[in-house]
Design a protein around this motif. Structure first.
Motif, PDB file in Angstrom:
ATOM      1  N   LYS A 294       0.877  -1.210  -0.017  1.00  0.00           N
ATOM      2  CA  LYS A 294      -0.080  -0.041   0.202  1.00  0.00           C
ATOM      3  C   LYS A 294       0.851   1.321   0.085  1.00  0.00           C
ATOM      4  N   GLU A 295       2.144   1.116   0.641  1.00  0.00           N
ATOM      5  CA  GLU A 295       2.924   2.517   0.583  1.00  0.00           C
ATOM      6  C   GLU A 295       3.326   2.686  -0.904  1.00  0.00           C
ATOM      7  N   MET A 296       3.721   1.457  -1.440  1.00  0.00           N
ATOM      8  CA  MET A 296       4.272   1.906  -2.824  1.00  0.00           C
ATOM      9  C   MET A 296       3.220   2.499  -3.671  1.00  0.00           C
ATOM     10  N   GLU A 297       1.821   2.188  -3.514  1.00  0.00           N
ATOM     11  CA  GLU A 297       0.715   2.829  -4.416  1.00  0.00           C
ATOM     12  C   GLU A 297       0.165   4.292  -3.635  1.00  0.00           C
ATOM     13  N   ARG A 298       1.006   5.288  -4.298  1.00  0.00           N
ATOM     14  CA  ARG A 298       0.609   6.647  -4.016  1.00  0.00           C
ATOM     15  C   ARG A 298       0.304   7.433  -4.986  1.00  0.00           C
ATOM     16  N   ARG A 299      -0.386   8.412  -4.685  1.00  0.00           N
ATOM     17  CA  ARG A 299      -0.978   9.360  -5.758  1.00  0.00           C
ATOM     18  C   ARG A 299      -0.741  10.813  -5.493  1.00  0.00           C
ATOM     19  N   PRO A 300      -0.518  11.472  -6.363  1.00  0.00           N
ATOM     20  CA  PRO A 300      -0.162  13.153  -5.936  1.00  0.00           C
ATOM     21  C   PRO A 300      -1.450  13.722  -5.650  1.00  0.00           C
ATOM     22  N   LEU A 301      -0.975  14.751  -4.824  1.00  0.00           N
ATOM     23  CA  LEU A 301      -2.212  15.656  -4.289  1.00  0.00           C
ATOM     24  C   LEU A 301      -2.862  16.319  -5.247  1.00  0.00           C
TER      25      LEU A 301
ATOM     26  N   PRO B 178      -1.412   7.683  -0.034  1.00  0.00           N
ATOM     27  CA  PRO B 178      -1.738   6.467  -0.252  1.00  0.00           C
ATOM     28  C   PRO B 178      -2.970   6.497  -1.161  1.00  0.00           C
ATOM     29  N   LYS B 179      -3.223   5.428  -2.263  1.00  0.00           N
ATOM     30  CA  LYS B 179      -4.254   5.155  -3.135  1.00  0.00           C
ATOM     31  C   LYS B 179      -5.209   4.805  -2.045  1.00  0.00           C
ATOM     32  N   GLY B 180      -6.607   5.345  -2.292  1.00  0.00           N
ATOM     33  CA  GLY B 180      -7.612   4.888  -1.194  1.00  0.00           C
ATOM     34  C   GLY B 180      -7.611   5.849  -0.050  1.00  0.00           C
ATOM     35  N   LYS B 181      -7.107   6.971  -0.157  1.00  0.00           N
ATOM     36  CA  LYS B 181      -6.967   7.837   1.332  1.00  0.00           C
ATOM     37  C   LYS B 181      -7.136   9.341   0.501  1.00  0.00           C
ATOM     38  N   LEU B 182      -8.012  10.100   1.366  1.00  0.00           N
ATOM     39  CA  LEU B 182      -7.979  11.543   1.109  1.00  0.00           C
ATOM     40  C   LEU B 182      -7.330  12.166   2.284  1.00  0.00           C
ATOM     41  N   THR B 183      -6.807  13.466   1.891  1.00  0.00           N
ATOM     42  CA  THR B 183      -6.635  14.564   2.844  1.00  0.00           C
ATOM     43  C   THR B 183      -8.126  15.236   3.102  1.00  0.00           C
ATOM     44  N   ILE B 184      -7.658  16.005   4.186  1.00  0.00           N
ATOM     45  CA  ILE B 184      -9.064  16.670   4.625  1.00  0.00           C
ATOM     46  C   ILE B 184      -9.482  17.910   3.570  1.00  0.00           C
TER      47      ILE B 184
ATOM     48  N   THR C  48     -20.362  12.965  -9.909  1.00  0.00           N
ATOM     49  CA  THR C  48     -21.013  11.640  -9.590  1.00  0.00           C
ATOM     50  C   THR C  48     -19.992  10.811  -8.443  1.00  0.00           C
ATOM     51  N   PRO C  49     -20.634  10.063  -7.831  1.00  0.00           N
ATOM     52  CA  PRO C  49     -19.561   9.064  -6.860  1.00  0.00           C
ATOM     53  C   PRO C  49     -18.718   8.473  -7.796  1.00  0.00           C
ATOM     54  N   GLU C  50     -18.971   7.988  -8.924  1.00  0.00           N
ATOM     55  CA  GLU C  50     -17.971   7.117  -9.708  1.00  0.00           C
ATOM     56  C   GLU C  50     -16.856   8.177 -10.240  1.00  0.00           C
ATOM     57  N   LYS C  51     -17.035   9.499 -10.574  1.00  0.00           N
ATOM     58  CA  LYS C  51     -16.091  10.239 -11.089  1.00  0.00           C
ATOM     59  C   LYS C  51     -15.300  10.681  -9.952  1.00  0.00           C
ATOM     60  N   ILE C  52     -15.646  10.934  -8.617  1.00  0.00           N
ATOM     61  CA  ILE C  52     -14.962  11.370  -7.610  1.00  0.00           C
ATOM     62  C   ILE C  52     -14.176  10.058  -7.136  1.00  0.00           C
ATOM     63  N   ALA C  53     -14.745   8.863  -7.261  1.00  0.00           N
ATOM     64  CA  ALA C  53     -13.878   7.634  -7.028  1.00  0.00           C
ATOM     65  C   ALA C  53     -12.849   7.440  -7.977  1.00  0.00           C
ATOM     66  N   GLN C  54     -13.040   7.895  -8.979  1.00  0.00           N
ATOM     67  CA  GLN C  54     -11.949   7.639 -10.218  1.00  0.00           C
ATOM     68  C   GLN C  54     -10.872   8.611 -10.009  1.00  0.00           C
ATOM     69  N   ASP C  55     -11.175  10.172  -9.773  1.00  0.00           N
ATOM     70  CA  ASP C  55     -10.348  10.830  -9.722  1.00  0.00           C
ATOM     71  C   ASP C  55      -9.266  10.864  -8.325  1.00  0.00           C
ATOM     72  N   TYR C  56      -9.872  10.314  -7.300  1.00  0.00           N
ATOM     73  CA  TYR C  56      -9.246  10.341  -5.968  1.00  0.00           C
ATOM     74  C   TYR C  56      -8.571   8.875  -5.979  1.00  0.00           C
ATOM     75  N   SER C  57      -8.767   8.121  -6.601  1.00  0.00           N
ATOM     76  CA  SER C  57      -8.499   6.574  -6.481  1.00  0.00           C
ATOM     77  C   SER C  57      -8.944   5.867  -5.058  1.00  0.00           C
ATOM     78  N   LEU C  58     -10.241   6.194  -5.067  1.00  0.00           N
ATOM     79  CA  LEU C  58     -10.775   5.552  -4.073  1.00  0.00           C
ATOM     80  C   LEU C  58     -11.880   4.264  -4.469  1.00  0.00           C
ATOM     81  N   ASP C  59     -12.311   3.544  -3.415  1.00  0.00           N
ATOM     82  CA  ASP C  59     -13.301   2.481  -3.690  1.00  0.00           C
ATOM     83  C   ASP C  59     -14.791   3.211  -3.942  1.00  0.00           C
ATOM     84  N   LEU C  60     -15.430   2.647  -4.796  1.00  0.00           N
ATOM     85  CA  LEU C  60     -16.747   3.187  -5.294  1.00  0.00           C
ATOM     86  C   LEU C  60     -17.672   3.140  -3.809  1.00  0.00           C
TER      87      LEU C  60
END
Length: 183
Positions: free
Chosen positions: A91-98, A116-122, A140-152
Motif C-alpha cells: 500500500k505504501e508503494m501505491e501513492r498518488r499526487p495531491l 496513499p491510494k484509497g485515502k484522502l486529505t481533509i 458523481t460518486p463514480e467520477k470522484i472515486a476515479q479522480d481520487y483513487s477511492l473505492d466506489l
C-alpha cells in the motif's frame, strides 16, 4: 474495671506456668497403618534395588521419543505480522499526487506531496464534497472515486453520511418567537 481484674488473674504466675508446660514430656505420635508406613532402612531392601536399577527397554524407548513444542498463538501472531507488513509495503508503494492542498508553511506544518491510494486529505475531502454538493450531475460518486483513487463503496458512503456546510433553519413552534432570517 472488670477487664483489669481479668487481666490480673490471666497474667498471675504466668512465667511459672509457661516453664511447667515446656518441661513436660511431649506426646508421642500415633502409630501409622502398616500399608501407609514409610519403609525403614532394614525392611524390603529388594524393592529399593529394583527402583534404582536401570530398565534397558524403557530407557531405549525413552531415547527414541522426540518432542518438538511450538506455541500456536505465537506462530499465528508472527504469520499475521508478516502478512500485514507485506500489505503495508504494497500500500505504501501505491501513492498518488495531491490534487488540492492548503499553504501550511506559516503554521509550521509540513505540506504533503502525495497520499496513499484509497485515502484522502481533509482538503481533498472537503473539495470533493463541496463540488458534489454544488454540481451533483457532474461530480458523481463514480467520477470522484476515479479522480481520487477511492473505492466506489467508500465514496458513496462518504457522500451519504458526511455532508458539510449544510444549514437547516427549523421554524419556531410559536409565532411570536424571534427567527433568524436567511439572506
Amino acid at each position: 474495671m472488670g477487664a483489669r481484674v481479668a487481666r490480673l488473674f490471666r497474667n498471675f504466675n504466668l512465667e511459672n506456668r509457661v516453664h511447667r508446660e515446656i518441661s513436660k514430656e511431649k506426646p508421642r505420635a500415633a502409630p501409622r497403618h502398616a500399608a501407609t508406613a514409610l519403609p525403614s532402612a532394614g525392611s524390603s531392601s529388594e524393592e529399593g534395588e529394583t527402583v534404582n536399577q536401570k530398565n534397558v527397554p524403557l530407557l531405549t524407548n525413552l531415547q527414541s521419543v522426540y518432542v518438538e513444542s511450538t506455541d500456536p498463538a505465537a506462530a499465528a501472531a508472527a504469520a499475521a505480522a508478516e502478512a500485514s507488513k507485506i500489505v503495508m509495503v504494497s500500500k505504501e508503494m501505491e501513492r498518488r499526487p495531491l490534487k488540492y492542498s492548503l499553504p501550511l508553511d506559516r503554521y509550521g506544518l509540513v505540506e504533503l506531496t502525495d497520499v496513499p491510494k484509497g485515502k484522502l486529505t481533509i482538503t481533498e475531502a472537503l473539495k470533493a464534497l463541496s463540488s458534489h454538493q454544488q454540481q451533483p450531475q457532474t461530480w458523481t460518486p463514480e467520477k470522484i472515486a476515479q479522480d481520487y483513487s477511492l473505492d466506489l463503496k467508500d465514496t458513496k458512503a462518504l457522500l451519504e453520511f458526511f455532508v458539510p456546510f449544510q444549514i437547516q433553519i427549523i421554524p419556531p413552534k410559536t409565532e411570536n418567537a424571534k427567527q433568524i432570517k436567511a439572506s
